[in-house]
Design a protein around this motif. Structure first.
Motif, PDB file in Angstrom:
ATOM      1  N   TRP A  58     -65.768 -47.883  97.062  1.00  0.00           N
ATOM      2  CA  TRP A  58     -66.758 -48.896  97.445  1.00  0.00           C
ATOM      3  C   TRP A  58     -67.644 -48.401  98.587  1.00  0.00           C
ATOM      4  O   TRP A  58     -68.829 -48.674  98.633  1.00  0.00           O
ATOM      5  CB  TRP A  58     -66.013 -50.174  97.853  1.00  0.00           C
ATOM      6  N   VAL A  59     -67.054 -47.655  99.505  1.00  0.00           N
ATOM      7  CA  VAL A  59     -67.802 -47.108 100.636  1.00  0.00           C
ATOM      8  C   VAL A  59     -68.376 -45.730 100.297  1.00  0.00           C
ATOM      9  O   VAL A  59     -69.511 -45.420 100.649  1.00  0.00           O
ATOM     10  CB  VAL A  59     -66.892 -47.015 101.883  1.00  0.00           C
ATOM     11  N   GLY A  60     -67.605 -44.929  99.606  1.00  0.00           N
ATOM     12  CA  GLY A  60     -67.980 -43.549  99.358  1.00  0.00           C
ATOM     13  C   GLY A  60     -69.125 -43.372  98.381  1.00  0.00           C
ATOM     14  O   GLY A  60     -69.938 -42.465  98.542  1.00  0.00           O
ATOM     15  N   ALA A  61     -69.209 -44.230  97.359  1.00  0.00           N
ATOM     16  CA  ALA A  61     -70.274 -44.076  96.358  1.00  0.00           C
ATOM     17  C   ALA A  61     -71.663 -44.267  96.975  1.00  0.00           C
ATOM     18  O   ALA A  61     -72.523 -43.404  96.813  1.00  0.00           O
ATOM     19  CB  ALA A  61     -70.032 -45.023  95.192  1.00  0.00           C
ATOM     20  N   PRO A  62     -71.927 -45.361  97.701  1.00  0.00           N
ATOM     21  CA  PRO A  62     -73.238 -45.489  98.342  1.00  0.00           C
ATOM     22  C   PRO A  62     -73.489 -44.419  99.395  1.00  0.00           C
ATOM     23  O   PRO A  62     -74.623 -43.956  99.564  1.00  0.00           O
ATOM     24  CB  PRO A  62     -73.203 -46.882  98.995  1.00  0.00           C
ATOM     25  N   LEU A  76     -76.544 -39.674 100.996  1.00  0.00           N
ATOM     26  CA  LEU A  76     -76.613 -38.272 101.403  1.00  0.00           C
ATOM     27  C   LEU A  76     -77.428 -37.454 100.403  1.00  0.00           C
ATOM     28  O   LEU A  76     -78.204 -36.586 100.791  1.00  0.00           O
ATOM     29  CB  LEU A  76     -75.212 -37.686 101.545  1.00  0.00           C
ATOM     30  N   TYR A  77     -77.260 -37.736  99.126  1.00  0.00           N
ATOM     31  CA  TYR A  77     -78.027 -37.046  98.092  1.00  0.00           C
ATOM     32  C   TYR A  77     -79.523 -37.302  98.266  1.00  0.00           C
ATOM     33  O   TYR A  77     -80.336 -36.386  98.224  1.00  0.00           O
ATOM     34  CB  TYR A  77     -77.552 -37.527  96.715  1.00  0.00           C
ATOM     35  N   GLU A  78     -79.886 -38.565  98.480  1.00  0.00           N
ATOM     36  CA  GLU A  78     -81.294 -38.919  98.702  1.00  0.00           C
ATOM     37  C   GLU A  78     -81.821 -38.246  99.972  1.00  0.00           C
ATOM     38  O   GLU A  78     -82.953 -37.778 100.006  1.00  0.00           O
ATOM     39  CB  GLU A  78     -81.447 -40.433  98.818  1.00  0.00           C
ATOM     40  N   LEU A  79     -81.014 -38.210 101.024  1.00  0.00           N
ATOM     41  CA  LEU A  79     -81.414 -37.576 102.279  1.00  0.00           C
ATOM     42  C   LEU A  79     -81.718 -36.097 102.075  1.00  0.00           C
ATOM     43  O   LEU A  79     -82.734 -35.589 102.564  1.00  0.00           O
ATOM     44  CB  LEU A  79     -80.308 -37.748 103.317  1.00  0.00           C
ATOM     45  N   THR A 126     -85.561 -31.802 101.735  1.00  0.00           N
ATOM     46  CA  THR A 126     -86.048 -30.633 101.011  1.00  0.00           C
ATOM     47  C   THR A 126     -87.539 -30.765 100.746  1.00  0.00           C
ATOM     48  O   THR A 126     -88.311 -29.810 100.945  1.00  0.00           O
ATOM     49  CB  THR A 126     -85.285 -30.470  99.675  1.00  0.00           C
ATOM     50  N   GLN A 127     -87.969 -31.942 100.321  1.00  0.00           N
ATOM     51  CA  GLN A 127     -89.404 -32.176 100.072  1.00  0.00           C
ATOM     52  C   GLN A 127     -90.199 -32.053 101.378  1.00  0.00           C
ATOM     53  O   GLN A 127     -91.306 -31.515 101.381  1.00  0.00           O
ATOM     54  CB  GLN A 127     -89.620 -33.563  99.468  1.00  0.00           C
TER      55      GLN A 127
END
Length: 42
Positions: free
Chosen positions: A20-24, A29-32, A37-38
């Motif tokens: 529940w905490v780790g997925a978001p 982190l992936y979005e960050l 990178t962009q």
């Protein structure tokens, strides 16, 4: 603290809470990383 002493129902609840905490958190982190990178590569 080991989870070996926990009853199975509690172990499932702990696993669910981590998901529940780790997925978001992982998604954030992936979005960050994508945004950073962009930002730095243009």
């Amino acid at each position: 603290m080991s989870t070996d002493t926990s009853p199975p129902s509690r172990r499932g609840l702990i696993a669910f809470a981590w998901l529940w905490v780790g997925a978001p958190l992982a998604y954030g982190l992936y979005e960050l990383v994508q945004k950073a990178t962009q930002l730095f590569t243009g």
